[in-house]
Design an enzyme around this catalytic site. Sequence first.
Site, short mmCIF file in Angstrom:
data_model
loop_
_atom_site.label_atom_id
_atom_site.label_comp_id
_atom_site.label_asym_id
_atom_site.label_seq_id
_atom_site.Cartn_x
_atom_site.Cartn_y
_atom_site.Cartn_z
N PHE A 104 1.99 -3.55 3.72
CA PHE A 104 2.34 -4.88 4.22
C PHE A 104 3.81 -5.17 3.90
O PHE A 104 4.31 -4.79 2.84
CB PHE A 104 1.47 -5.95 3.55
CG PHE A 104 0.09 -6.09 4.12
CD1 PHE A 104 -0.34 -5.31 5.17
CD2 PHE A 104 -0.78 -7.04 3.60
CE1 PHE A 104 -1.62 -5.46 5.70
CE2 PHE A 104 -2.06 -7.21 4.12
CZ PHE A 104 -2.48 -6.41 5.17
N HIS A 153 -9.88 2.68 0.57
CA HIS A 153 -8.44 2.40 0.52
C HIS A 153 -8.09 1.81 -0.85
O HIS A 153 -8.46 0.67 -1.16
CB HIS A 153 -8.08 1.43 1.63
CG HIS A 153 -6.60 1.23 1.82
ND1 HIS A 153 -5.64 1.90 1.08
CD2 HIS A 153 -5.90 0.41 2.66
CE1 HIS A 153 -4.45 1.52 1.45
NE2 HIS A 153 -4.57 0.62 2.41
N CYS A 207 0.80 -1.23 0.00
CA CYS A 207 0.00 0.00 0.00
C CYS A 207 0.84 1.28 0.00
O CYS A 207 0.29 2.37 -0.01
CB CYS A 207 -0.95 0.00 1.19
SG CYS A 207 -2.14 -1.36 1.12
N LYS A 215 -9.18 8.76 2.97
CA LYS A 215 -9.75 7.42 2.76
C LYS A 215 -11.17 7.30 3.33
O LYS A 215 -11.89 6.37 2.98
CB LYS A 215 -8.84 6.36 3.37
CG LYS A 215 -7.51 6.18 2.64
CD LYS A 215 -6.68 5.06 3.25
CE LYS A 215 -5.38 4.82 2.50
NZ LYS A 215 -4.37 5.87 2.76
N HIS A 262 -1.84 8.20 6.28
CA HIS A 262 -2.22 6.92 5.68
C HIS A 262 -3.64 6.58 6.12
O HIS A 262 -4.47 6.27 5.28
CB HIS A 262 -1.23 5.84 6.11
CG HIS A 262 -1.35 4.57 5.34
ND1 HIS A 262 -1.31 4.51 3.97
CD2 HIS A 262 -1.51 3.28 5.77
CE1 HIS A 262 -1.44 3.25 3.58
NE2 HIS A 262 -1.57 2.49 4.64
N GLU A 268 0.05 4.93 13.87
CA GLU A 268 0.36 6.12 13.08
C GLU A 268 0.18 7.39 13.92
O GLU A 268 1.03 8.29 13.90
CB GLU A 268 -0.53 6.18 11.84
CG GLU A 268 -0.22 7.37 10.95
CD GLU A 268 -1.03 7.37 9.66
OE1 GLU A 268 -0.73 8.21 8.78
OE2 GLU A 268 -1.96 6.55 9.51
#
Length: 405
Positions: free
Chosen positions: A393, A334, A159, A329, A299, A310
Amino acid sequence: MSDIAVTGLGLLTAAGADAGSTWQGVCSGVPTAALDPRLGDVPVPLSCRVPDFDVKALLGRDVWRMDRSAHLALAAAHEAVADAGLDPASWDGARVGVVVGVGTESKDTIVASVRKYIDHAYAAVSPLTVPRSMVNAPAAEIGIALGAYGPSMAVTTACASGATALGVARDLLLADRCDIVLAGGIEAPCHPVTSLSFSQMGALSTRLHDPAGASRPFDADRDGFVLAEGAGILVLERAKDARARRASPHAYFCGYGSSTDGYHYAAAHPEGTGIERAYRAALADAGLEPADIGHVNAHGTATPMNDRIEGVTLRRIFHGRPPAVTSTKGVTGHTLGAAGAVEAVLAVLTLRHQMIPPTANLDRLDPDIDLDVVAKVPRPCRVETVASNSFGFGGHNTVLVLRRA
């Protein structure tokens, strides 16, 4: 390091099929998540899909040989090049590069071919199964369509892919390998197999009774992300080259940092150490201090653990006083490998319009996330420099720093 000019923007998300309509959509704060009948009977049939996208009008007869990811890539690339005022018929194609971030290969073509294989319908398996589904197909199709004959590649860091692609493109320009690079991220993941995988992982929101409220970054009641498709392409040039052709940059890309957690194949490092390393590298590259950043495009996927990590890490990086934060988002869902590029475009538009889009569905900030998160309505601002961060990931972390033109 020398600044890189952002001279063109192309964008497709569930909020709109171009940069202008997406910007209006994210600023409205109206979520796009909905029940998706094309996902069939999977446990979480939610998605955010690009609306009103007439691929045949754009690609004509070639549409049949490409998968959805290539369709999105070409649409965004065409918009970005036109926005930059460039004419592919007259540029030196050997000096034009393409770098596209993609999270995973296309599932549509692969699953269709696997079904035919299982049914022993070998002759029905398409000879285009590999060319359509390979991760470099979007980059290749952009090069073919626009006559970009320089370095061309796919970048995949889950991502963070779209953001990493922009960093690689910047390096190509600074090394004088190219004069122009079309760079960004693409993802078309709205497929039952992808949904099932993330559902089994417990990563998706299960708010089926309230689809519009499912993507809730930083909210105390968040329970996962919503699968989304999208594409973001930016035209990048050295600032001196943009000036020489009298282009008007939207912004300057002045800092890039990346790191790897080296911790887990899916989970983020609980202390955010890799995120912090990427931030330190990006700020050093830009010659800036944390206090110089006026806004963070986070993010913010709406997964319970990652949003918390985060938030805590941003407070530490910014010495307890982070600037205004948003996660778009909540509106777009996403877009996985496209997210870093989609949000880079939105960060550029934040600088241009001096307006921070809101975080949709933020009704009650998680008390463990002590940030100034813009919510409900857009916030007018005086911002000179923005950071946009993306994580993936495998522990991939990428931070981009953008400066107002």
